[in-house]
Design a protein around this motif. Structure first.
Motif, PDB file in Angstrom:
ATOM      1  N   LYS A 126      50.718  44.344  39.429  1.00  0.00           N
ATOM      2  CA  LYS A 126      49.773  44.307  40.556  1.00  0.00           C
ATOM      3  C   LYS A 126      50.243  45.181  41.719  1.00  0.00           C
ATOM      4  O   LYS A 126      51.391  45.101  42.148  1.00  0.00           O
ATOM      5  CB  LYS A 126      49.615  42.857  41.023  1.00  0.00           C
ATOM      6  CG  LYS A 126      48.955  42.680  42.361  1.00  0.00           C
ATOM      7  CD  LYS A 126      47.453  42.743  42.260  1.00  0.00           C
ATOM      8  CE  LYS A 126      46.864  42.737  43.660  1.00  0.00           C
ATOM      9  NZ  LYS A 126      45.485  43.087  43.732  1.00  0.00           N
ATOM     10  N   THR A 135      42.489  49.247  36.383  1.00  0.00           N
ATOM     11  CA  THR A 135      41.368  48.450  36.875  1.00  0.00           C
ATOM     12  C   THR A 135      40.124  49.313  37.036  1.00  0.00           C
ATOM     13  O   THR A 135      39.026  48.909  36.629  1.00  0.00           O
ATOM     14  CB  THR A 135      41.730  47.815  38.232  1.00  0.00           C
ATOM     15  OG1 THR A 135      42.983  47.175  38.100  1.00  0.00           O
ATOM     16  CG2 THR A 135      40.690  46.815  38.644  1.00  0.00           C
ATOM     17  N   LEU A 210      39.253  42.615  33.077  1.00  0.00           N
ATOM     18  CA  LEU A 210      39.113  42.300  34.502  1.00  0.00           C
ATOM     19  C   LEU A 210      39.236  40.804  34.755  1.00  0.00           C
ATOM     20  O   LEU A 210      39.910  40.371  35.690  1.00  0.00           O
ATOM     21  CB  LEU A 210      37.766  42.810  35.025  1.00  0.00           C
ATOM     22  CG  LEU A 210      37.619  44.324  35.048  1.00  0.00           C
ATOM     23  CD1 LEU A 210      36.202  44.707  35.385  1.00  0.00           C
ATOM     24  CD2 LEU A 210      38.589  44.922  36.044  1.00  0.00           C
ATOM     25  N   ARG A 213      42.845  39.635  34.170  1.00  0.00           N
ATOM     26  CA  ARG A 213      43.738  40.102  35.229  1.00  0.00           C
ATOM     27  C   ARG A 213      43.627  39.207  36.456  1.00  0.00           C
ATOM     28  O   ARG A 213      44.634  38.740  36.984  1.00  0.00           O
ATOM     29  CB  ARG A 213      43.396  41.548  35.591  1.00  0.00           C
ATOM     30  CG  ARG A 213      44.230  42.104  36.717  1.00  0.00           C
ATOM     31  CD  ARG A 213      43.833  43.528  37.038  1.00  0.00           C
ATOM     32  NE  ARG A 213      44.364  43.933  38.321  1.00  0.00           N
ATOM     33  CZ  ARG A 213      43.758  43.718  39.472  1.00  0.00           C
ATOM     34  NH1 ARG A 213      42.607  43.083  39.498  1.00  0.00           N
ATOM     35  NH2 ARG A 213      44.295  44.113  40.604  1.00  0.00           N
ATOM     36  N   LEU A 217      46.458  36.616  38.089  1.00  0.00           N
ATOM     37  CA  LEU A 217      46.932  36.700  39.468  1.00  0.00           C
ATOM     38  C   LEU A 217      46.849  35.344  40.158  1.00  0.00           C
ATOM     39  O   LEU A 217      47.678  35.023  41.008  1.00  0.00           O
ATOM     40  CB  LEU A 217      46.119  37.742  40.239  1.00  0.00           C
ATOM     41  CG  LEU A 217      46.353  39.183  39.804  1.00  0.00           C
ATOM     42  CD1 LEU A 217      45.475  40.135  40.578  1.00  0.00           C
ATOM     43  CD2 LEU A 217      47.810  39.553  39.976  1.00  0.00           C
ATOM     44  N   GLU A 218      45.835  34.557  39.793  1.00  0.00           N
ATOM     45  CA  GLU A 218      45.735  33.200  40.339  1.00  0.00           C
ATOM     46  C   GLU A 218      46.887  32.339  39.822  1.00  0.00           C
ATOM     47  O   GLU A 218      47.481  31.574  40.565  1.00  0.00           O
ATOM     48  CB  GLU A 218      44.405  32.554  39.913  1.00  0.00           C
ATOM     49  CG  GLU A 218      43.202  33.087  40.645  1.00  0.00           C
ATOM     50  CD  GLU A 218      43.076  32.470  42.027  1.00  0.00           C
ATOM     51  OE1 GLU A 218      42.929  31.242  42.104  1.00  0.00           O
ATOM     52  OE2 GLU A 218      43.155  33.219  43.009  1.00  0.00           O
TER      53      GLU A 218
ATOM     54  N   VAL B  42      38.980  50.722  45.711  1.00  0.00           N
ATOM     55  CA  VAL B  42      37.808  50.459  44.883  1.00  0.00           C
ATOM     56  C   VAL B  42      36.546  50.407  45.756  1.00  0.00           C
ATOM     57  O   VAL B  42      35.521  51.016  45.451  1.00  0.00           O
ATOM     58  CB  VAL B  42      37.995  49.133  44.114  1.00  0.00           C
ATOM     59  CG1 VAL B  42      36.703  48.673  43.502  1.00  0.00           C
ATOM     60  CG2 VAL B  42      39.047  49.308  43.038  1.00  0.00           C
ATOM     61  N   ARG B 301      33.257  43.869  44.399  1.00  0.00           N
ATOM     62  CA  ARG B 301      34.645  43.414  44.234  1.00  0.00           C
ATOM     63  C   ARG B 301      35.444  43.572  45.521  1.00  0.00           C
ATOM     64  O   ARG B 301      36.267  42.723  45.865  1.00  0.00           O
ATOM     65  CB  ARG B 301      35.309  44.194  43.108  1.00  0.00           C
ATOM     66  CG  ARG B 301      34.958  43.668  41.759  1.00  0.00           C
ATOM     67  CD  ARG B 301      35.660  44.452  40.700  1.00  0.00           C
ATOM     68  NE  ARG B 301      37.069  44.137  40.621  1.00  0.00           N
ATOM     69  CZ  ARG B 301      37.578  43.206  39.820  1.00  0.00           C
ATOM     70  NH1 ARG B 301      36.795  42.525  39.049  1.00  0.00           N
ATOM     71  NH2 ARG B 301      38.874  42.978  39.792  1.00  0.00           N
ATOM     72  N   ILE B 314      47.155  36.848  47.981  1.00  0.00           N
ATOM     73  CA  ILE B 314      47.986  37.318  46.873  1.00  0.00           C
ATOM     74  C   ILE B 314      48.464  38.722  47.197  1.00  0.00           C
ATOM     75  O   ILE B 314      49.617  39.044  47.027  1.00  0.00           O
ATOM     76  CB  ILE B 314      47.217  37.480  45.542  1.00  0.00           C
ATOM     77  CG1 ILE B 314      46.059  36.545  45.432  1.00  0.00           C
ATOM     78  CG2 ILE B 314      48.138  37.430  44.374  1.00  0.00           C
ATOM     79  CD1 ILE B 314      45.107  37.018  44.350  1.00  0.00           C
ATOM     80  N   ASP B 318      52.155  39.928  47.607  1.00  0.00           N
ATOM     81  CA  ASP B 318      52.640  40.899  46.645  1.00  0.00           C
ATOM     82  C   ASP B 318      53.254  42.110  47.321  1.00  0.00           C
ATOM     83  O   ASP B 318      54.295  42.596  46.912  1.00  0.00           O
ATOM     84  CB  ASP B 318      51.481  41.361  45.761  1.00  0.00           C
ATOM     85  CG  ASP B 318      51.567  40.693  44.427  1.00  0.00           C
ATOM     86  OD1 ASP B 318      51.635  39.461  44.428  1.00  0.00           O
ATOM     87  OD2 ASP B 318      51.595  41.407  43.419  1.00  0.00           O
TER      88      ASP B 318
END
Lengths: 325, 322
Positions: A126, A135, A210, A213, A217-218, B42, B301, B314, B318
């Motif tokens: 990530k 991604t 997707l 992934r 991550l959760e 994105v 997204r 997150i 990260d």
């Protein structure tokens, strides 16, 4: 509650839903402005002939009697005769349904396996460049317009390079040849199947990747992952044995939810590749106003979706022992 | 004390914070969200693509003004009556009867926006209303509505619309839009329902109720503003699926024959058997459909990351770790 009672409850639910779909379809066909008789009458028929045919089809009966006949006919497998083929509909359906199930199941299973595997690995990177680009690549695959990518593959792989046949499911020469064994036939079908399979695989893998992934991550934030690391397990062990099995659950749920959507895609793929499946048959019947065939194909597709949903539910209960229904 | 005076109390309580501070607070939140959105690669790609397609849709009005032969539907080049490769006269070539592919492509952008945005809007309105009613209403309303939603969700929408088109004849573009919307609300309703269920338990809803607000007032004044961001987020995803379903319908030959959509263009290539001879005709519409759905999806997204604080955390954690 154990698996058996879950199975029973979900089966009853499915029967109810299917009953509602059947009733809805019946009412729709009745509400339609067209007259089914006009499709079957030809010029040589006298008015008495037409009357006899109406009586034969039960169209002079009150609507609820017709409905009861419709239900009875479904359970006895009597769907009438196709206008186009002039053969009993049930024969056509039973020829086409296995082909659809073959293509659809293979594509779904392969794509789910590849997508889950890739998503699992990518989630571990990530924020790195490889994650970003994978991604974006998966997003592109996921949003590719299926009929177009099918046409493109046919144009490139079948027409330009010539590796695969243009369409269909089998080569007639091999199938009429009595000396050709089972193996030769299987290879022939596989040769025809690879291109539609590749198309469905690419599009579905993107979406599974997707989902997996983001689910990973959760999961990574959970305390048990921290515990696993604290125990001194290797990163690979933490990923494969502690994170991935838990991250799999939301993937299974979303597979169930997106099933109807992938049936749409399956029908489109079958049509473009002339794969003799039930989705293509439905589209074909709709184009030719072949009412009995269209109705039966639709009912069977709905049945396939419902049964597949049931399988997904069972898989979920199997994967997550905490779930009690 | 009468109920009316209670209601007055509710109104005045809502106005405790004066309008000016509220507006500046909103602006702050917007700019914070925007910078998060813009940092996301994105989201940025999605936004640029969307601007490109917006420009295409606007530019679609120009070619017919230049010369009537550039009209996407009826304009035919008097000199060319076959599929011809790109040239100065026709930037992307012509189709088999001499119509300009470039101007068809521009018009397709307009149709895609029209279909996508209007179908998504209808399905969002439906989904939000039904979701709020299911979440706020009692158990019976909840389970009835959600079972109904589940049932629609397992229906392959494209095939149902196909079936309807054979039964009721040629469907116009607006009927197609409405049908797409009718099949696409359940997912929205589910999300809005679960949000409403948690909002219902929050103190501010209890306070409004104590202050005498009616159910309708609580739903529209207190719950709706809180679920609206989520509804807007889902709208971007609905746009993509609406565009795909319309394109697929048109591709199969069940689109509105009076519109030039990208799906329709693909159908023309396919049905006239030009797909092997005319790649310049096959490639553009497919690329456009794929890219416009991609751009809405990417925007969605990126917006998700702005709206959902969990996803944001997150990322921060990260970045801190790496």
């Amino acid at each position: 509650m154990n698996l058996k009672s879950l199975l029973l409850r979900r089966s009853i639910e499915i029967l109810v839903v299917f009953g509602i779909i059947m009733t809805g379809l019946f009412l729709l066909f009745h509400a339609a402005p067209g007259d089914p008789i006009s499709m079957m009458v030809d010029l040589t028929m006298t008015p008495e002939d037409v009357e006899r045919m109406v009586a034969q089809l039960g169209l002079d009966q009150p609507i609820w009697i017709q409905y009861l006949y419709y239900i009875k006919n479904f359970f006895t497998g009597n769907f009438g005769t196709s206008f186009h083929y002039g053969r009993p509909v049930i024969e056509i359906i039973s020829e086409r349904l296995p082909n659809t199930i073959l293509l659809f199941t293979t594509a779904t299973i392969l794509a789910a396996m590849a997508g889950v595997w890739l998503g699992k690995i990518i989630a571990w990177y990530k924020g790195k460049a490889i994650d970003t680009w994978t991604t974006i690549f998966a997003l592109v695959c996921n949003t590719l317009f299926l009929p177009w990518i099918s046409l493109l593959f046919i144009w490139f792989f079948a027409y330009w390079v010539g590796w695969f046949p243009l369409s269909g499911m089998m080569t007639p020469e091999i199938w009429v040849n009595p000396e050709a064994g089972f193996f030769a036939k299987a290879v022939d079908v596989l040769h025809h199947m690879l291109l539609p399979l590749l198309t469905l695989f690419i599009v579905n893998t993107g979406s599974y990747l997707l989902i997996m992934r983001s689910s990973m991550l959760e999961t990574i934030k959970e305390d048990y992952i921290l515990t696993a690391r604290a125990k001194g397990l290797s990163e690979k062990q933490v990923r494969n044995r502690h994170a991935a099995p838990n991250a799999l659950l939301p993937v299974v749920t979303s597979v169930g939810l997106s099933l109807a959507f992938s049936v749409n895609g399956g029908a489109l793929t079958e049509t473009v590749f002339s794969w003799p499946g039930i989705g293509r048959e439905l589209i074909f019947a709709v184009s030719n106003s072949d009412y009995p065939l269209a109705m039966a194909s639709f009912l069977f597709i709905a049945l396939v979706v419902l049964v597949a949903n049931l399988i997904v539910d069972i898989l979920y209960a199997y994967l997550d022992p905490r779930i009690s229904y | 004390m009468t109920i009316t005076s209670n209601r007055h109390a509710a109104y005045s309580m809502e106005n405790v914070i004066d309008k000016k501070t509220r507006r500046s607070y909103k602006r702050q939140r917007f700019s914070a969200g925007w910078s998060l959105f813009y940092k996301n690669m994105v989201g940025k790609i999605g936004l640029y693509l969307l601007i490109l397609f917006g420009a295409m849709a606007l530019a679609s009005y120009i070619p017919p003004l230049v010369d009537p032969m550039y009209h996407p539907m009826t304009g035919v080049d008097p000199l060319i009556s076959y599929a011809s490769p790109p040239s100065w006269r026709h930037w992307l070539g012509t189709d088999n009867i001499g119509r300009d592919i470039f101007s068809q492509l521009l018009t397709g952008a307009r149709v895609a926006f029209l279909v996508g945005v209007s179908a998504a809007f209808i399905s969002i309105v439906l989904g939000t209303l039904i979701g709020m009613i299911a979440g706020y209403g009692g158990r019976i309303a909840d389970s009835l509505l959600m079972r109904f939603a589940d049932m629609i969700m397992v229906m392959p929408s494209l095939l149902v619309i196909l079936l309807l088109s054979v039964l009721f004849g040629q469907l116009s573009i607006w009927i197609i839009v409405i049908l797409i919307a009718l099949f696409r609300w359940p997912a929205v309703a589910r999300v809005i329902r679960s949000q409403t269920l948690t909002l219902k338990k929050r103190p501010f809803v209890d306070m409004a109720r104590v202050a005498g607000a009616s159910h309708i007032r609580i739903i529209f004044r207190h719950i709706l503003p809180n679920v609206l961001p989520m509804a807007l987020l889902y709208m971007t995803f609905r746009v993509t699926s609406a565009i795909i379903v319309e394109a697929a319908l048109a591709f199969l030959g069940f689109g509105d024959p009076n519109t030039v959509s990208w799906g329709m263009m693909l159908q023309w290539v396919w049905k006239t058997g030009h797909m092997f001879q005319a790649p310049y005709w096959l490639l553009p519409p497919g690329i456009c459909i794929s890219l416009i759905t991609l751009s809405f999806y990417m925007m969605g997204r990126a917006m998700e990351e702005v709206l959902d604080p969990r996803l944001r955390k997150i990322q921060k954690a990260d970045y801190a770790a790496s």
